[in-house]
Write a protein that holds these residues in place. Structure first.
Motif, PDB file in Angstrom:
ATOM      1  N   GLY A 128       0.739  -1.177  -0.097  1.00  0.00           N
ATOM      2  CA  GLY A 128       0.297   0.234  -0.361  1.00  0.00           C
ATOM      3  C   GLY A 128       1.184   0.860   0.361  1.00  0.00           C
ATOM      4  O   GLY A 128       2.003   1.310   0.442  1.00  0.00           O
ATOM      5  N   GLY A 130       0.821   5.673   0.513  1.00  0.00           N
ATOM      6  CA  GLY A 130       0.100   7.058   0.881  1.00  0.00           C
ATOM      7  C   GLY A 130       0.969   8.061   0.276  1.00  0.00           C
ATOM      8  O   GLY A 130       2.747   7.888   0.526  1.00  0.00           O
ATOM      9  N   GLN A 152      -2.788   6.272   5.544  1.00  0.00           N
ATOM     10  CA  GLN A 152      -3.412   5.794   4.147  1.00  0.00           C
ATOM     11  C   GLN A 152      -2.730   4.748   2.985  1.00  0.00           C
ATOM     12  O   GLN A 152      -3.666   3.607   2.761  1.00  0.00           O
ATOM     13  N   ALA A 153      -1.198   4.536   3.301  1.00  0.00           N
ATOM     14  CA  ALA A 153      -0.552   3.577   2.907  1.00  0.00           C
ATOM     15  C   ALA A 153      -1.319   2.252   3.555  1.00  0.00           C
ATOM     16  O   ALA A 153      -1.775   1.136   2.389  1.00  0.00           O
ATOM     17  N   SER A 155      -4.480   1.481   4.935  1.00  0.00           N
ATOM     18  CA  SER A 155      -5.915   1.077   4.568  1.00  0.00           C
ATOM     19  C   SER A 155      -5.641   0.667   3.124  1.00  0.00           C
ATOM     20  O   SER A 155      -6.937   0.168   2.289  1.00  0.00           O
ATOM     21  N   ARG A 156      -4.721   1.379   2.472  1.00  0.00           N
ATOM     22  CA  ARG A 156      -4.551   1.074   1.074  1.00  0.00           C
ATOM     23  C   ARG A 156      -3.625  -0.979   0.587  1.00  0.00           C
ATOM     24  O   ARG A 156      -4.113  -1.020  -0.849  1.00  0.00           O
ATOM     25  N   SER A 158      -4.218  -4.299   0.443  1.00  0.00           N
ATOM     26  CA  SER A 158      -5.167  -5.171  -0.154  1.00  0.00           C
ATOM     27  C   SER A 158      -5.906  -6.544   1.408  1.00  0.00           C
ATOM     28  O   SER A 158      -7.225  -7.303   0.371  1.00  0.00           O
TER      29      SER A 158
END
Length: 251
Positions: A128, A130, A152-153, A155-156, A158
């Protein structure tokens, strides 16, 4: 009888699994050039074994927490530059990860980072990315912007990690258990992998910005305050990706 040049090329084309056959084939060759080539092969094997041991040592934290589930390494890049975003990366590596040469991205050459970047993306369970823009950095300060990029990283990804290995920091507003590790990018393969992916991703972005905003040499300095960058800043003034809160002392 093969020439030394031919033997050298044969060795060059062989992988390490083919070395025993080469040792056997040329053990009786008393030419000094051949003996030197065999010594170089032996040294290469020893260096590889040393690297394997280093990587096994860097799996300490992953092994300690893997019973919990997915272990995720997190790192950032770009806190210090005068321009460009701060970027964060979260990486989950497979439990049987065998990627060699993972390390703090600052200790690797650009070429080695590029090579490892591709390998990491191919083999990772999840990656991820961010980022926080220069505007966001000016709004909430670099530390909070870094935390935001890290969240953010995460949350991204998978898949959902069960434990986070962070390079030195504890990220606010994250419910997943965290383990801050001082100089973690040199102690954990997961953090090292995140460090490399974040660095390559940001470096590529700054090279693109160099085309969009010529004159500041972003492709070379990556937004950091080199002497040439500061001089260009004074001559040309700031561009849209400069951090106003970082460059106010120059005006």
């Amino acid at each position: 009888m093969k020439t030394i040049s031919e033997i050298k090329e044969e060795i060059k084309q062989a992988d390490l699994s083919g070395y025993p056959a080469l040792y056997e084939a040329y053990a009786g060759d008393n030419r000094s050039g051949v003996k030197k080539l065999l010594e170089q092969m032996k040294k290469k094997e020893q260096e590889l074994e040393k690297e394997k041991q280093r990587i096994e040592h860097m799996k300490e934290y992953e092994c300690r927490y893997q019973h919990l589930g997915y272990v995720c390494g997190i790192d950032e890049v770009g806190r210090g530059p005068l321009a460009g975003p701060v970027m964060a990366c979260a990486v989950i590596l497979p439990k049987d990860c065998q990627i060699l040469y993972l390390n703090d991205s600052k200790k690797l050459t650009a070429q080695k980072r590029e090579e490892l970047y591709q390998v990491i993306l191919e083999q990772a369970v999840a990656v991820g990315i961010g980022e926080a823009s220069p505007e966001r950095i000016d709004q909430i300060n670099i530390l909070n912007a870094t935390y935001e990029a890290m969240r953010q990283a995460i949350s991204r990804l998978s898949v959902q990690p069960q434990i986070l290995l962070n390079d030195a920091v504890t990220i606010p507003e994250v419910t997943i258990p965290q383990v801050p590790i001082i100089k973690g990018d040199g102690k954990s393969i997961s953090i090292a992998a995140a460090s490399i992916v974040a660095k390559v991703t940001r470096d590529r972005r700054m090279e693109e910005y160099d085309q969009e905003f010529p004159g500041y040499d972003f492709a070379s300095n990556k937004g950091y305050g080199s002497q040439a960058h500061i001089q260009a800043l004074k001559t040309l003034g700031p561009c849209p990706i400069h951090r106003a809160s970082f460059i106010k002392n120059f005006f």
